[in-house]
Design a protein around this motif. Structure first.
Motif: not given
Length: 564
Positions: A513-529
């Motif tokens: 879940v960590v990998y998948d959600t971070a990979l598809v996040a919007k770039p400006d939301q990556f750190d938060a996700v």
């Protein structure tokens, strides 16, 4: 979370069934379940010694053995084929032991072995890649201690000892308690993961095989930007770089390139519960790169929708839609005529093929690859329901005999292999019953992973010829890159980490879940996700494991950051 609840329910069921079963625990008083199983195993060993005459039982024994079912298209029944017949015949003739194979789905093997152990229906000889699963059931008395069995029967197990050696046999020995819940299969080589690219696409676009991460990035951008030229009417199916749901495995070389090449044994171990390197320093930055690539349209958009065992990604590769991927070092060459390479060339032409490239450099400019030692393969263990531990050990000894390994790996002359002029063994694409469902038949040579012929020089000579109908030159290139710049894992010998008990499946699910959600996040939301998902992983048991590992390492090695 659902998997964790199911695991807890199964564990409770297992404990209840063990409590209800008086035949194994009533012989001891005032001991824990694990000790009871150790004692029972020793008594079984002692009573079985006189049964062997010239290596054979006077009365026929019966054992069950786990075998992976890979669900290969055109494959054979993994429990009934010419290779299982070879084993059954040999075990009956040599030891008077009947062997029955029990199929377990390869891609859900941890979940399935959990179910079998909890129900008391596990095969006599089990294997899994998940040691935490074994440890969990061992703590409930559901696994036999192999140490007294090996002590008792060492004289009957010369093939097993000669092949595995003390390193693999006692890799998982608890030095404090003296218990041994599993032995490690041996890797005949330490090759692990490589990057593969469509050579014909590189040639079409006038590109060289990349030597750096930047060159790799430029190449997959070129694939994307030239989809019409490369795929014509199928341009919309273009996947420049494919990464599946198992991001930690399928982007391993990128992840490892972002780690400190001088990482200490201590740091590597503390963060090493998860072999997908989720909490290693550098992993977040590797995922930031992948996140960028995903948002630039360079990755498989729907990767997270397909789980283990699904063939969609392989089918895309076979159909010619995928430009690059990372996977096991021999992945495109596996499965003979049904391999990715063979299907690709039948559909498009002989020029269409994947070649290995070596291009993910670290801060030192090295394409460093973290590989296992000879151990780190499948863990072989006996559940407490195993009433024939000697027969089971003889089975492991029998399949570890060099001649038996060789036959299971190359089969019959003229049917599954031929001998070349230089003496090398070249595997032939088989049809019907002689088909091997796994590379080098590793599902039957469970103590051996990788080609290992009787003659070591012949093994080296034959390695590139063991993937018919793949071009031996392409296989050799993969071998050369896989054997370049390797860092071998150390065996950190500390007592059992209690915080890991029962956490294998639950944390693996959260890791994905960590990998998948971070990979598809919007770039400006990556750190938060990423930060939120990691915090959840750590709060769900990851931090407790890391803390206990740190304490255990320091208790064993003091102020040293090395295991040596």
């Amino acid at each position: 979370m659902k998997k964790k609840i199911v695991s807890i329910i199964l564990a409770c069921s297992m404990l209840a069934s063990l409590t209800a079963c008086g035949s194994k625990s009533s012989e001891t008083t005032g001991t824990d379940a694990g000790a009871a199983q150790t004692t029972t195993g020793t008594e079984t060993a002692a009573s079985g010694t006189s049964e062997l005459v010239d290596g054979k039982f006077a009365e026929t024994k019966h054992i069950t053995v786990e075998v992976y079912d890979r669900g290969n298209d055109g494959g054979t029944d993994p429990t009934n084929n010419m290779y299982t017949d070879y084993i059954k015949k040999g075990m009956l003739e040599d030891h008077n032991v009947e062997v029955e194979f029990v199929a377990v789905p390869r891609w859900t093997e941890t979940e399935e072995i959990n179910n079998l152990l909890a129900s008391g229906g596990a095969p006599d000889i089990c294997l899994t890649y998940s040691y935490p699963t074994i440890q969990t059931y061992a703590n409930m008395g559901g696994v036999l201690d192999m140490k007294p069995l090996l002590d008792q029967y060492s004289g009957e197990l010369t093939n097993l000892q000669n092949w595995l050696g003390d390193t693999n046999i006692y890799w998982d020995l608890d030095d404090e308690k003296g218990t041994l819940w599993a032995i490690e299969g041996k890797r005949a080589n330490s090759r692990r993961i490589l990057t593969f690219m469509r050579k014909d696409w590189l040639d079409t676009l006038g590109l060289e095989e990349p030597k750096t991460q930047e060159e790799f990035y430029n190449a997959i951008c070129a694939f994307r930007d030239n989809a019409d030229k490369l795929l014509g009417a199928d341009a919309d199916k273009m996947v420049p770089f494919s990464v599946s749901y198992d991001v930690g495995w399928r982007a391993a070389l990128l992840i490892e390139s972002q780690m400190d090449p001088d990482i200490t044994d201590k740091e590597f171990y503390i963060n090493g519960f998860d072999d997908r390197k989720l909490t290693q320093n550098g992993t977040k930055e590797a995922m930031r790169i992948l996140n960028k690539w995903y948002n630039e349209g360079l990755l498989w958009n729907d990767f997270a929708l397909y789980t283990a065992g699904d063939s969609t990604e392989d089918d895309m590769m076979k159909a010619g839609y995928v430009g690059a991927f990372q996977h096991n070092w021999d992945y495109p060459f596996r499965n003979g005529e049904d391999s990715i390479q063979a299907n690709l060339q039948r559909l498009i032409g002989p020029e269409a093929k994947y070649v290995a490239v070596d291009c993910f450099e670290n801060s030192k400019g090295e394409t460093l690859k973290y590989v296992d030692s000879t151990a780190g393969d499948r863990k072989i263990f006996f559940p407490s329901t195993n009433d024939e531990p000697l027969a089971s050990l003889l089975y492991l000894d029998w399949i570890s005999q060099p001649e038996h390994i060789q036959y299971l790996q190359i089969g019959d002359e003229g049917v599954t292999h031929k001998t070349l002029d230089d003496g090398a063994i070249e595997v032939m694409a088989a049809t019907g019953d002689p088909i091997m469902n796994s590379g080098n038949n590793i599902d039957y040579t469970i103590t051996c992973n990788g080609l290992n012929l009787v003659d070591s020089n012949l093994t080296k000579l034959s390695a590139a010829h063991s993937y018919a109908p793949a071009d031996a030159a392409d296989v050799q290139q993969a071998i050369d890159y896989a054997d370049t710049c390797n860092k071998v894992a150390k065996n950190v010998k500390v007592p059992e980490i209690k915080a890991e008990d029962g956490m294998g499946e639950a944390l693996s699910s959260k890791r994905d879940v960590v990998y998948d959600t971070a990979l598809v996040a919007k770039p400006d939301q990556f750190d938060a996700v990423w930060d939120e998902a990691i915090a959840d992983y750590l709060a769900s048991g990851g931090q407790a494991i890391m803390d206990e590992r740190k304490a255990a390492f320091e208790a064993k090695y003091g102020s040293s950051t090395s295991v040596e």
